[in-house]
Design a protein around this motif. Structure first.
Motif, PDB file in Angstrom:
ATOM      1  N   LEU A  99       0.806  -1.219   0.000  1.00  0.00           N
ATOM      2  CA  LEU A  99       0.000   0.000   0.000  1.00  0.00           C
ATOM      3  C   LEU A  99       0.837   1.266   0.000  1.00  0.00           C
ATOM      4  CD1 LEU A  99      -2.776  -1.138   2.488  1.00  0.00           C
ATOM      5  CD2 LEU A  99      -2.846  -1.115  -0.021  1.00  0.00           C
ATOM      6  N   ASP A 100       2.137   1.140   0.192  1.00  0.00           N
ATOM      7  CA  ASP A 100       3.018   2.306   0.217  1.00  0.00           C
ATOM      8  C   ASP A 100       4.276   2.030  -0.591  1.00  0.00           C
ATOM      9  OD1 ASP A 100       1.438   3.787   2.217  1.00  0.00           O
ATOM     10  OD2 ASP A 100       2.128   2.245   3.609  1.00  0.00           O
ATOM     11  N   GLY A 101       4.811   3.087  -1.200  1.00  0.00           N
ATOM     12  CA  GLY A 101       6.124   3.004  -1.823  1.00  0.00           C
ATOM     13  C   GLY A 101       6.163   2.781  -3.316  1.00  0.00           C
ATOM     14  N   ALA A 102       5.056   2.409  -3.943  1.00  0.00           N
ATOM     15  CA  ALA A 102       5.068   2.130  -5.383  1.00  0.00           C
ATOM     16  C   ALA A 102       4.356   3.242  -6.145  1.00  0.00           C
ATOM     17  CB  ALA A 102       4.407   0.799  -5.682  1.00  0.00           C
ATOM     18  N   HIS A 103       4.963   3.680  -7.242  1.00  0.00           N
ATOM     19  CA  HIS A 103       4.294   4.663  -8.093  1.00  0.00           C
ATOM     20  C   HIS A 103       3.436   3.972  -9.145  1.00  0.00           C
ATOM     21  CE1 HIS A 103       7.108   4.273 -11.524  1.00  0.00           C
ATOM     22  NE2 HIS A 103       8.022   4.106 -10.604  1.00  0.00           N
ATOM     23  N   ALA A 104       3.633   2.658  -9.317  1.00  0.00           N
ATOM     24  CA  ALA A 104       2.798   1.870 -10.221  1.00  0.00           C
ATOM     25  C   ALA A 104       2.883   0.408  -9.788  1.00  0.00           C
ATOM     26  CB  ALA A 104       3.251   2.019 -11.665  1.00  0.00           C
ATOM     27  N   VAL A 105       1.786  -0.327 -10.017  1.00  0.00           N
ATOM     28  CA  VAL A 105       1.742  -1.755  -9.703  1.00  0.00           C
ATOM     29  C   VAL A 105       1.148  -2.476 -10.904  1.00  0.00           C
ATOM     30  CG1 VAL A 105       0.827  -3.547  -8.179  1.00  0.00           C
ATOM     31  CG2 VAL A 105       1.397  -1.292  -7.252  1.00  0.00           C
ATOM     32  N   ALA A 106       1.858  -3.506 -11.379  1.00  0.00           N
ATOM     33  CA  ALA A 106       1.368  -4.330 -12.485  1.00  0.00           C
ATOM     34  C   ALA A 106       0.930  -5.677 -11.930  1.00  0.00           C
ATOM     35  CB  ALA A 106       2.463  -4.523 -13.528  1.00  0.00           C
ATOM     36  N   ILE A 129      -2.766  -2.508 -14.724  1.00  0.00           N
ATOM     37  CA  ILE A 129      -1.749  -1.640 -14.112  1.00  0.00           C
ATOM     38  C   ILE A 129      -2.460  -0.563 -13.324  1.00  0.00           C
ATOM     39  CG2 ILE A 129      -0.263   0.289 -14.735  1.00  0.00           C
ATOM     40  CD1 ILE A 129       1.467  -1.387 -16.159  1.00  0.00           C
ATOM     41  N   ARG A 130      -1.964  -0.333 -12.126  1.00  0.00           N
ATOM     42  CA  ARG A 130      -2.472   0.767 -11.302  1.00  0.00           C
ATOM     43  C   ARG A 130      -1.366   1.787 -11.175  1.00  0.00           C
ATOM     44  NH1 ARG A 130      -4.188  -3.905  -8.986  1.00  0.00           N
ATOM     45  NH2 ARG A 130      -6.425  -4.183  -8.824  1.00  0.00           N
ATOM     46  N   ILE A 131      -1.660   3.015 -11.521  1.00  0.00           N
ATOM     47  CA  ILE A 131      -0.678   4.092 -11.446  1.00  0.00           C
ATOM     48  C   ILE A 131      -1.138   5.076 -10.384  1.00  0.00           C
ATOM     49  CG2 ILE A 131       0.423   5.984 -12.707  1.00  0.00           C
ATOM     50  CD1 ILE A 131       0.120   4.281 -15.234  1.00  0.00           C
ATOM     51  N   GLY A 132      -0.209   5.475  -9.520  1.00  0.00           N
ATOM     52  CA  GLY A 132      -0.519   6.408  -8.443  1.00  0.00           C
ATOM     53  C   GLY A 132      -0.952   7.764  -8.982  1.00  0.00           C
ATOM     54  N   PRO A 133      -1.609   8.549  -8.131  1.00  0.00           N
ATOM     55  CA  PRO A 133      -2.140   9.833  -8.559  1.00  0.00           C
ATOM     56  C   PRO A 133      -1.059  10.867  -8.869  1.00  0.00           C
ATOM     57  CG  PRO A 133      -2.445   9.560  -6.206  1.00  0.00           C
ATOM     58  CD  PRO A 133      -1.902   8.259  -6.738  1.00  0.00           C
ATOM     59  N   GLU A 134       0.112  10.713  -8.268  1.00  0.00           N
ATOM     60  CA  GLU A 134       1.201  11.643  -8.511  1.00  0.00           C
ATOM     61  C   GLU A 134       2.250  10.962  -9.377  1.00  0.00           C
ATOM     62  OE1 GLU A 134       2.767  13.254  -4.899  1.00  0.00           O
ATOM     63  OE2 GLU A 134       0.789  13.342  -3.981  1.00  0.00           O
TER      64      GLU A 134
END
Length: 158
Positions: A99-106, A129-134
């Motif tokens: 839940l913390d530390g990744a700017h994207a998760v595949a 792929i999930r990409i963080g808001p920033e």
């Protein structure tokens, strides 16, 4: 290869009983855009590789600059690493998501595994792929040190 800098990724999966496993990896690359495929190279005998093969799925967390501690934790071999980070199982596969530390998760599903030397090359299809808001600076490792990759706005991709 220690002189070749690369992005830092934490791979996570789970054994059939739900036990979460994970490791830091810098050998991830894109294989194809259509369909979206990637590969990771994992040491033979790795417990995380065992979980990836058993579950047939894994998550690749592309770490951001401020996540050096996450990288170090998942490369340490600490048996309590999942007790020391916030995570949740992904609904469809049960694969742990940090839940913390990744700017994207595949989210990936295993397509093929090939043994090469003392490693296994895992080819995987990217389901989502999930990409963080920033857009934080990605974490990079090379020459035995961490740094963030500077981002320049308005510069076209190669």
């Amino acid at each position: 290869m220690a002189r070749f800098p690369s992005g830092v990724v934490v791979l996570t999966s789970a054994l059939p009983d739900g036990t979460p496993l994970g490791m830091t990896c810098s050998s991830l690359c894109s294989v194809s855009l259509s369909p979206p495929l990637l590969l990771v190279c994992i040491r033979s005998g790795s417990p995380t590789l065992e979980a990836i093969r058993a579950r047939g799925a894994f998550a690749a967390h592309l770490l951001q600059e401020d996540a050096q501690s996450v990288s170090e934790l998942f490369s340490s071999g600490a048996p309590d690493r999942f007790d020391r980070v916030r995570w949740t199982p992904e609904a469809a596969t049960g694969v742990p998501h940090l839940l913390d530390g990744a700017h994207a998760v595949a989210d990936c599903e295993v397509r093929q595994c090939d043994t090469m030397g003392d490693h296994v090359v895992v080819f995987a299809g990217v389901r989502q792929i999930r990409i963080g808001p920033e857009a934080p600076r990605p974490l990079v490792y090379g020459l035995q040190q961490y740094t963030g990759l500077p981002l320049r706005r308005g510069v076209p991709s190669p």
